[in-house]
Design a protein around this motif. Structure first.
Motif, PDB file in Angstrom:
ATOM      1  N   ASP C  12      14.113   1.156   6.450  1.00 41.94           N
ATOM      2  CA  ASP C  12      14.983   2.145   6.403  1.00 41.94           C
ATOM      3  C   ASP C  12      16.187   1.354   6.839  1.00 41.94           C
ATOM      4  OD1 ASP C  12      14.093   4.025   5.007  1.00 41.94           O
ATOM      5  OD2 ASP C  12      13.505   5.425   6.554  1.00 41.94           O
ATOM      6  N   ARG C  13      17.213   1.782   6.699  1.00 42.95           N
ATOM      7  CA  ARG C  13      18.513   1.026   7.264  1.00 42.95           C
ATOM      8  C   ARG C  13      18.681   1.598   8.698  1.00 42.95           C
ATOM      9  NH1 ARG C  13      22.024  -1.937   3.686  1.00 42.95           N
ATOM     10  NH2 ARG C  13      21.122  -1.708   1.483  1.00 42.95           N
ATOM     11  N   SER C  14      19.145   0.973   9.468  1.00 45.66           N
ATOM     12  CA  SER C  14      19.242   1.366  11.114  1.00 45.66           C
ATOM     13  C   SER C  14      19.826   2.792  10.972  1.00 45.66           C
ATOM     14  CB  SER C  14      20.073   0.540  11.915  1.00 45.66           C
ATOM     15  OG  SER C  14      21.270   0.304  11.424  1.00 45.66           O
ATOM     16  N   ILE C  15      20.850   3.035  10.335  1.00 45.54           N
ATOM     17  CA  ILE C  15      21.519   4.434  10.597  1.00 45.54           C
ATOM     18  C   ILE C  15      20.673   5.340  10.104  1.00 45.54           C
ATOM     19  CG2 ILE C  15      22.898   4.230   8.292  1.00 45.54           C
ATOM     20  CD1 ILE C  15      25.106   5.438   9.932  1.00 45.54           C
ATOM     21  N   LYS C  16      19.820   5.210   9.156  1.00 42.94           N
ATOM     22  CA  LYS C  16      18.996   6.494   8.606  1.00 42.94           C
ATOM     23  C   LYS C  16      18.034   6.579   9.504  1.00 42.94           C
ATOM     24  CE  LYS C  16      16.753   8.620   5.222  1.00 42.94           C
ATOM     25  NZ  LYS C  16      17.214   9.802   4.801  1.00 42.94           N
ATOM     26  N   VAL C  17      17.423   5.469  10.172  1.00 41.80           N
ATOM     27  CA  VAL C  17      16.278   5.577  10.957  1.00 41.80           C
ATOM     28  C   VAL C  17      16.879   6.624  12.299  1.00 41.80           C
ATOM     29  CG1 VAL C  17      14.774   4.617  12.790  1.00 41.80           C
ATOM     30  CG2 VAL C  17      15.016   3.623  10.514  1.00 41.80           C
ATOM     31  N   ARG C  18      17.889   6.191  12.806  1.00 40.51           N
ATOM     32  CA  ARG C  18      18.553   6.924  13.967  1.00 40.51           C
ATOM     33  C   ARG C  18      18.853   8.529  13.707  1.00 40.51           C
ATOM     34  NH1 ARG C  18      23.278   4.761  15.347  1.00 40.51           N
ATOM     35  NH2 ARG C  18      22.918   2.888  14.151  1.00 40.51           N
ATOM     36  N   THR C  19      19.309   8.873  12.354  1.00 43.76           N
ATOM     37  CA  THR C  19      20.113   9.745  12.398  1.00 43.76           C
ATOM     38  C   THR C  19      19.219  11.131  11.977  1.00 43.76           C
ATOM     39  OG1 THR C  19      20.314   9.610  10.328  1.00 43.76           O
ATOM     40  CG2 THR C  19      22.207   8.925  11.525  1.00 43.76           C
ATOM     41  N   TYR C  23      24.470  12.820  12.552  1.00 42.99           N
ATOM     42  CA  TYR C  23      25.206  11.521  12.390  1.00 42.99           C
ATOM     43  C   TYR C  23      25.802  11.167  13.781  1.00 42.99           C
ATOM     44  CZ  TYR C  23      24.740  11.933   7.307  1.00 42.99           C
ATOM     45  OH  TYR C  23      24.002  12.151   6.226  1.00 42.99           O
ATOM     46  N   ALA C  24      25.333  10.117  14.351  1.00 42.21           N
ATOM     47  CA  ALA C  24      25.852   9.279  15.352  1.00 42.21           C
ATOM     48  C   ALA C  24      26.487   8.058  15.146  1.00 42.21           C
ATOM     49  CB  ALA C  24      24.962   9.296  16.623  1.00 42.21           C
ATOM     50  N   VAL C  25      27.625   8.102  14.368  1.00 44.61           N
ATOM     51  CA  VAL C  25      28.327   6.912  13.835  1.00 44.61           C
ATOM     52  C   VAL C  25      28.931   6.104  15.026  1.00 44.61           C
ATOM     53  CG1 VAL C  25      29.832   6.122  12.276  1.00 44.61           C
ATOM     54  CG2 VAL C  25      28.717   8.255  11.807  1.00 44.61           C
ATOM     55  N   SER C  26      28.556   4.645  14.999  1.00 45.87           N
ATOM     56  CA  SER C  26      28.963   3.936  16.043  1.00 45.87           C
ATOM     57  C   SER C  26      29.917   2.908  15.665  1.00 45.87           C
ATOM     58  CB  SER C  26      27.836   3.311  16.715  1.00 45.87           C
ATOM     59  OG  SER C  26      27.187   2.657  15.802  1.00 45.87           O
ATOM     60  N   SER C  27      29.969   2.724  14.389  1.00 41.35           N
ATOM     61  CA  SER C  27      31.118   1.538  13.933  1.00 41.35           C
ATOM     62  C   SER C  27      31.810   2.060  12.546  1.00 41.35           C
ATOM     63  CB  SER C  27      30.232   0.257  13.581  1.00 41.35           C
ATOM     64  OG  SER C  27      29.623   0.338  12.416  1.00 41.35           O
TER      65      SER C  27
END
Lengths: 251, 294, 336
Positions: C12-19, C23-27
């Motif tokens: 899984d792409r990192s953003i998918k794993v984290r969220t 959504y905690a968008v960092s960039s």
């Protein structure tokens, strides 16, 4: 114990097809007590729960809750009066995360009423509630989908769903069944705590030793009838109860 | 008297149409939405065998019934077997099969195929002529429907109660897991039930169709009737299906006699909605209220 | 290299794993990653009318109607647990009300469509009300019969133009209003329903789908919630029907045609049930396809039935769920 009773079941009967599941059963549930209900498989215990909570309509007889006739009321109305139940086979919402399972009862009219319409951060409330029944917060268990949780958590989830309604009575339908010894021992203090908080309980159970640690009054059923009622010790010594459980042929 | 005789015929028509559907659902829990299309398919096949290939009528019927059974078998073996237990997918897939068959029959212009369109496709009645019963003229085909209907239901009863295969069908219908543990092959019985169900749809077609002409649109109508009968009777309940056939059959005939033919479909709706309002699981259906044991 | 020596690894792409939905968008990169698909969808739909010719613009409009119906079907089936096979019923009710308001009282389309959507939704919900107690397949079968019964009743009563229908209804002033009205409706319903299913009410719907007994035990009236869900679907469907009757300036029994029940289901299955976007996309693929095959007569129906069978048997997850997975995952081969 005060004589005030919360629930009165008067002469209920129910037949499924030709099978008489419950025959003319009457009992009372007093305020603040824990009533144990035991009996061999197929003795009509779960049907009794279904009758009280409105999932099944009795053929005859009446159920009174807080002096109000609730016979034939729909299940959700009964739940909103503060009479809740767990299911013998845990019924989680499989595809939802565990904490979202609690959003359902938290949106019931009963909870909305007590909270004055505003719920605040409902998800935080749900997660707190899960922690209260023993979900570890840091293991991210509350966020896992309920379908992927082991049985121990599902049983806790069943309880949490009841507690979310801030009930007066919880009817636990074999909450210990399928759990390991250590899971049961960790659950007992929690049930005691609920009891101390003033919740009246009725526990359908097969695990007698654990049940007797909690209850002070037991009712025994067999073939849909009440065959004994009283203190755990006397009930255990009752001849008919022994016969029902052990099947001794001497009469 | 009219009403009694024609009502009976009508009811048995419904029973014949629904019995295959009910059998399939009862045994395999597959709602076979291709039921109506197989009915029509058999009608057209029989017509083609008789008129294009100059085949003997009885042989043509036998051959098309066999083809119907094979279609049912193929449908299960290659499509439905992969969708067992997902009711929505089963409905969608079997309905898609139904569309392929029905619209395929209407398709024109491929390989000189003219498509089965128009009112020219008429099956010959088994025996021509009518007779007078208590002052009502009834043609022999209607009597054959009555006899055939009773025979089909009777034979089906014998089959399911006194043959090994029939008993295993009933075993699966009652408790799939227990039957599987006792060595009944669930897939095989489902396959058999679909074959038999399809053949029954075909049988209904060859008995009933001589009363009118064969059209592709009839496929949708037959499906609706089969669904209506099984919903009213309670899905999967055979006795319920027969009972419901008589309820609908007479309700429609009586309303036609009283208000005119256009109302018969409206009465059909009314009956369904009324019965569902008071008994959501149908007349004799057993929809479990709670899955937990008693 | 032999496949025996390697295997496909999916991460899984990192953003998918984290969220997990939060959504905690960092960039900026992640922002673009999240917005890009939505952006492509909206802009893509809105530029379509500009590049198409007259004929295909009309096709786009009917694709929009099918998209609405497919969306409604997906919502009811996957998020509420009611499989409604009678989408045509909503189309018919909405279409007839709007058309009749126009024909008998001379209401302009832009007034009669919203009124018909709401009134039609109320009426369809009331008619379906007795069936809401039914579970699973019972509801599916009964809902399948409703549009046909509506036809029988209209014929039996001989009202509303009976079998002939009523023609010469008011149409839209120009083709741009026509197209953008339906496109805006599709986009609004899509994002509206996506929002709805993540709200509390959506959670309760999902609960009813997963386990209605437990919802009852939680003190929630499931019939009331099902009614709400059906109303939402009916609203969308009736809008589609009302729009349709004014699109062709005609109302008749074919508003209840089985096409409006089946095509959306095919679109939903092909696009991917449960993704909400999928069915919409499916409708925008399947409608033009079926239009292109119009010359082949009934073959068109046969073909899309075959596509439907193919998808349901071999790719039950549908296009969108497949694409979403691909979008959210890295894939690489690794040696074993």
């Amino acid at each position: 114990m005060a004589d005030e009773f919360l629930l009165q079941v008067g002469g209920v009967s129910k037949a499924f097809g030709g099978v008489q599941a419950i025959t003319n059963l009457s009992f009372r549930l007093f305020k603040g007590e824990i009533l144990g209900v035991i009996g061999p498989n197929g003795s009509g215990k779960t049907t009794l729960v279904n009758l009280i909570t409105g999932f099944v309509r009795p053929d005859s007889g009446k159920v009174f809750y807080k002096a109000r006739n609730i016979t034939g009321l729909q299940p959700h109305k009964i739940a909103n009066l503060g009479l809740t139940r767990t299911f013998q086979i845990a019924r989680p919402y499989d595809s939802l995360p565990a904490f979202k399972n609690l959003i359902v009862p938290l949106n019931s009219p009963r909870v909305r009423r007590t909270r004055g319409g505003k719920l605040g951060d409902i998800e935080a409330v749900a997660i707190d509630m899960l922690e209260e029944v023993g979900f570890e917060r840091d293991a991210r268990v509350p966020y896992k989908t309920a379908g992927s949780l082991p049985l121990g958590y599902l049983k806790r989830l069943e309880l949490a769903r009841c507690i979310a309604l801030k009930p007066d009575i919880i009817i636990c339908d074999e909450i210990f069944s399928g759990l390991s010894m250590s899971e049961i021992t960790s659950m007992i203090p929690f049930l005691e705590k609920l009891h101390l908080e003033g919740i009246t309980m009725m526990m359908i159970e097969h695990r007698l030793r654990e049940l007797f640690r909690l209850t002070d009054r037991v009712m025994v059923m067999n073939f849909g009838e009440k065959i004994a009622e009283g203190m755990p010790q006397e009930v255990i010594e009752n001849k008919e109860v022994r016969k029902a459980y052990l099947g001794t042929e001497t009469s | 008297m009219d009403i009694v005789i024609y009502g009976t015929v009508n009811s048995i028509v419904f029973a014949l149409i629904a019995v295959g559907f009910t059998l399939v659902y009862g045994v395999s829990r597959i709602p076979n939405f291709a039921h109506g299309s197989i009915y029509v398919l058999v009608g057209f096949l029989t017509w083609s065998f008789v008129n294009d290939l100059r085949m003997n009528y009885a042989l043509a019927i036998l051959l098309s019934l066999t083809i119907a059974a094979v279609v049912g078998f193929i449908m299960y073996r290659f499509i439905l077997i992969r969708l067992r237990g997902m009711a929505t997918s089963e409905i969608i897939a079997s309905f898609a099969v139904s569309l392929v068959i029905l619209e395929g029959l209407r398709m024109q212009g491929i390989g000189g195929f003219k498509g089965f369109i128009g009112p020219f496709y008429v099956l010959r009645p088994f025996i021509e002529g009518k007779m007078n019963i208590w002052g009502v003229f009834v043609d022999f085909q209607r009597l054959i429907i009555i006899g055939g209907g009773i025979a089909v239901v009777g034979l089906l009863w014998l089959f399911t109660h006194h043959t090994k295969m029939g008993l295993s069908l009933r075993a699966i219908a009652q408790d799939e897991r227990a039957a599987m543990m006792l060595g009944v092959n669930s897939d095989r019985t489902a396959m058999i039930s679909l074959s038999i169900g399809s053949a029954l749809a075909g049988l209904a077609a060859v008995i009933i169709l001589p009363l009118g002409s064969v059209t592709a649109e009839a496929g949708y109508k037959v499906l609706i009737y089969a669904l209506a009968v099984s919903i009213i009777g309670g899905l999967g309940s055979w006795a319920g299906a027969v009972l419901a056939s008589f309820v609908i059959g007479f309700a429609m005939k009586i309303s036609t006699a009283m208000f005119g033919a256009v109302w018969e479909s409206v009465v059909l709706v009314g009956t369904i909605i009324l019965i569902l309002l008071f008994k959501p699981s149908g007349l004799l259906g057993k929809q479990k209220e709670l899955e937990e044991r008693v | 290299m032999l496949t025996g020596d390697r295997r496909k690894k999916r991460l899984d792409r990192s953003i998918k794993v984290r969220t997990e939905g939060l959504y905690a968008v960092s960039s900026w990169g992640e922002m673009v990653y999240l917005i890009a698909p939505r952006f492509v969808l909206i802009v893509g739909l809105f530029t379509l009318p500009l590049v198409l010719d007259m004929y295909w613009q009309r096709v786009l409009c009917s694709a929009g109607i099918y998209a609405l119906l497919a969306l409604g079907f997906d919502f009811l089936a996957e998020f509420v647990g009611l499989v409604c096979l009678g989408g045509a019923f909503f189309v018919g009710v909405g279409g007839y009300i709007s058309g009749l308001l126009n024909a008998y009282y001379g209401w302009p389309p832009l007034l009669s469509i919203p009124v018909a959507s709401v009134a039609g939704a109320v009426i369809s919900t009331l008619i379906l009300l007795p069936c809401l107690r039914l579970r699973g397949i019972y509801f599916a079968i009964v809902s399948f019969m409703f549009p046909l019964f509506a036809v029988y009743i209209i014929v039996a009563l001989g009202v509303f133009g009976s079998t002939e229908g009523i023609s010469a209804l008011a149409t839209f002033p120009n083709i741009w209003i026509e197209q953008y009205l339906i496109l805006v409706a599709v986009i609004l319903s899509l994002f509206g329903i996506r929002r709805l299913v993540s709200e509390d009410i959506g959670v309760i719907f999902q609960g009813i789908k997963d386990n209605d007994q437990a919802v009852k035990a939680s003190g929630i009236n499931i019939t009331a919630y099902r009614t709400k869900a059906v109303f939402i679907t009916a609203l969308i469907g009736c809008f589609g029907g009302a729009y349709l009757s004014h699109l062709y300036g005609w109302l008749g029994l074919s508003l209840f045609a089985m096409d409006f029940s089946i095509m959306p289901i095919a679109a939903a299955v092909m696009g991917g049930m449960g993704s909400l976007v999928g069915p919409v996309l499916g409708a925008f693929i399947l409608t033009p396809l079926s239009e292109a095959l119009r010359g082949f007569g009934q073959l068109r129906v046969v073909l899309y039935s075959l596509i439907l069978i193919g998808f349901i048997v071999y790719k039950p997850e549908g296009l969108m769920n497949y694409l979403q997975r691909k979008y959210h995952q890295f894939e690489l081969w690794e040696k074993v």
